[in-house]
Design a protein around this motif. Structure first.
Motif, short mmCIF file in Angstrom:
data_model
loop_
_atom_site.label_atom_id
_atom_site.label_comp_id
_atom_site.label_asym_id
_atom_site.label_seq_id
_atom_site.Cartn_x
_atom_site.Cartn_y
_atom_site.Cartn_z
N PRO A 137 0.81 -1.23 0.00
CA PRO A 137 0.00 0.00 0.00
C PRO A 137 0.84 1.27 0.00
O PRO A 137 0.34 2.34 -0.39
CB PRO A 137 -0.84 -0.12 1.27
N ARG A 138 2.08 1.19 0.39
CA ARG A 138 2.94 2.38 0.38
C ARG A 138 3.23 2.85 -1.05
O ARG A 138 3.63 3.98 -1.27
CB ARG A 138 4.25 2.10 1.11
N GLU A 139 3.01 1.96 -2.02
CA GLU A 139 3.16 2.37 -3.42
C GLU A 139 2.13 3.42 -3.83
O GLU A 139 2.31 4.12 -4.83
CB GLU A 139 3.06 1.15 -4.33
N LEU A 140 1.06 3.53 -3.04
CA LEU A 140 0.04 4.53 -3.34
C LEU A 140 0.60 5.95 -3.29
O LEU A 140 0.10 6.85 -3.97
CB LEU A 140 -1.12 4.41 -2.36
N LEU A 141 1.64 6.14 -2.50
CA LEU A 141 2.23 7.47 -2.37
C LEU A 141 2.85 7.95 -3.67
O LEU A 141 3.00 9.15 -3.89
CB LEU A 141 3.28 7.47 -1.25
N ASP A 142 3.19 7.02 -4.55
CA ASP A 142 3.78 7.38 -5.84
C ASP A 142 2.76 7.35 -6.98
O ASP A 142 3.06 7.79 -8.09
CB ASP A 142 4.93 6.42 -6.18
N GLN A 143 1.56 6.82 -6.72
CA GLN A 143 0.58 6.64 -7.78
C GLN A 143 -0.47 7.73 -7.85
O GLN A 143 -1.01 8.02 -8.91
CB GLN A 143 -0.13 5.28 -7.64
N GLY A 144 -0.78 8.33 -6.72
CA GLY A 144 -1.89 9.26 -6.68
C GLY A 144 -3.18 8.53 -6.39
O GLY A 144 -3.49 7.51 -7.01
N VAL A 145 -3.94 9.02 -5.42
CA VAL A 145 -5.14 8.36 -4.94
C VAL A 145 -6.29 9.36 -4.92
O VAL A 145 -6.12 10.50 -4.48
CB VAL A 145 -4.90 7.81 -3.51
N ARG A 146 -7.45 8.94 -5.40
CA ARG A 146 -8.62 9.81 -5.38
C ARG A 146 -9.40 9.65 -4.08
O ARG A 146 -9.80 10.62 -3.46
CB ARG A 146 -9.51 9.52 -6.59
N THR A 147 -9.67 8.40 -3.69
CA THR A 147 -10.34 8.10 -2.42
C THR A 147 -9.73 6.82 -1.85
O THR A 147 -8.96 6.13 -2.52
CB THR A 147 -11.86 7.87 -2.60
N LEU A 148 -10.13 6.51 -0.62
CA LEU A 148 -9.70 5.26 0.02
C LEU A 148 -10.95 4.51 0.48
O LEU A 148 -12.05 5.04 0.47
CB LEU A 148 -8.82 5.56 1.23
N ALA A 149 -10.74 3.28 0.91
CA ALA A 149 -11.80 2.49 1.54
C ALA A 149 -11.28 1.97 2.88
O ALA A 149 -10.13 1.54 2.99
CB ALA A 149 -12.22 1.32 0.65
N TYR A 150 -12.12 2.04 3.88
CA TYR A 150 -11.85 1.47 5.19
C TYR A 150 -12.68 0.21 5.33
O TYR A 150 -13.89 0.21 5.03
CB TYR A 150 -12.21 2.48 6.29
N ILE A 151 -12.06 -0.89 5.76
CA ILE A 151 -12.76 -2.15 5.95
C ILE A 151 -12.71 -2.50 7.44
O ILE A 151 -11.64 -2.72 8.00
CB ILE A 151 -12.12 -3.29 5.12
N GLY A 152 -13.87 -2.51 8.08
CA GLY A 152 -13.89 -2.80 9.50
C GLY A 152 -15.13 -2.24 10.16
O GLY A 152 -16.07 -1.79 9.50
N PHE A 153 -15.13 -2.25 11.49
CA PHE A 153 -16.28 -1.82 12.26
C PHE A 153 -16.32 -0.30 12.40
O PHE A 153 -15.32 0.40 12.19
CB PHE A 153 -16.29 -2.49 13.63
N GLU A 154 -17.48 0.21 12.80
CA GLU A 154 -17.71 1.65 12.81
C GLU A 154 -16.82 2.37 13.81
O GLU A 154 -16.46 3.53 13.60
CB GLU A 154 -19.19 1.93 13.12
N ASP A 155 -16.45 1.73 14.91
CA ASP A 155 -15.63 2.43 15.91
C ASP A 155 -14.29 2.85 15.34
O ASP A 155 -13.78 3.94 15.66
CB ASP A 155 -15.45 1.57 17.17
#
Length: 243
Positions: A137-155
């Motif tokens: 996922p650290r490769e994202l710093l060189d690619q450019g990201v529009r949005t992300l997704a969080y997977i898990g519980f609401e807390d």
């Protein structure tokens, strides 16, 4: 006759998660609308990704508001895109990694997630299988990201939203994950930009949705329709709640 926009969220709006099919009744309704409406998919997904393209091919939208308004295409033409601030992205990844949160994004055919084992666990729970192609996922710093997704519980989403007030964590209807979007981004702003491009207005548009990333677009559209399975917060701002 001037066409209007009919905007549809995909997941749990058109796409039934009990069998991952779009019901025939929905497909028939889309076909009836085409004569007088631009059919638009407005989604937290990037519809050009490997796990989404099949649904785009089925719906055949005139335009797509991808990734909560940060990417807009009309046919094969990209008319708008916005990328997340790189410094903010790095801080988010650092905090999520330290806190044990699964956060990332799918680009093309590859999945860039911290704590991928949690993503696989969720996939197995939802679909009975996981066929992800995980990358660093650290490769994202060189690619450019529009949005992300969080997977898990609401807390976890609430914790990260408190830590990063410049971001919105828009919970999925099942409250087992969230779209992660900069505060100024939304499907509603995507609708405004698309209307300008197509020569229509949001007041003439109809929008359907079920999750918190549909909140602004249901308020912005002339007619906002919440699905029967929608979150209560969405039903409260909708003009109409369907079955």
């Amino acid at each position: 006759m001037k066409k209007r926009i009919a905007s549809f969220d995909l997941d749990q709006t058109l796409l039934d998660h009990s069998n991952y099919q779009i019901p025939e009744s929905a497909m028939r309704a889309l076909e009836r609308l085409r004569e007088n409406f631009y059919i638009v998919l407005s989604t937290g997904r990037d519809m050009d990704n490997y796990y989404s393209k099949q649904y785009g091919d089925l719906v055949r939208p005139d335009a797509v508001i991808h990734l909560n308004g940060t990417k807009i295409t009309v046919g094969d033409q990209l008319i708008y895109e916005h990328r997340m601030d790189q410094g903010l992205l790095e801080r988010v990844l650092d905090y999520a990694d330290k806190s044990g949160y699964a956060i990332g994004v799918t680009i093309g055919d590859e999945d860039y997630y911290l704590h991928p084992e949690k993503v696989e666990e969720m996939d197995l729970h939802r679909w009975g299988q996981s066929e992800r192609c995980f990358k660093d996922p650290r490769e994202l710093l060189d690619q450019g990201v529009r949005t992300l997704a969080y997977i898990g519980f609401e807390d976890g989403a609430l914790d990260m939203e408190e830590k990063f007030p410049e971001l919105k964590f828009l919970m999925f209807a099942g409250r087992m994950g969230a779209d992660v979007v900069e505060r100024e981004a939304s499907k509603a702003k995507g609708l405004i930009r698309l209307c300008r491009h197509l020569g229509t207005t949001p007041a003439e548009a109809v929008a359907f949705g079920d999750s918190m990333n549909d909140y602004e677009i249901l308020k912005e559209a002339g007619l906002g329709i919440a699905m029967g399975n929608a979150m209560d917060e969405l039903k409260a701002v909708a003009d109409y709640v369907t079955a």
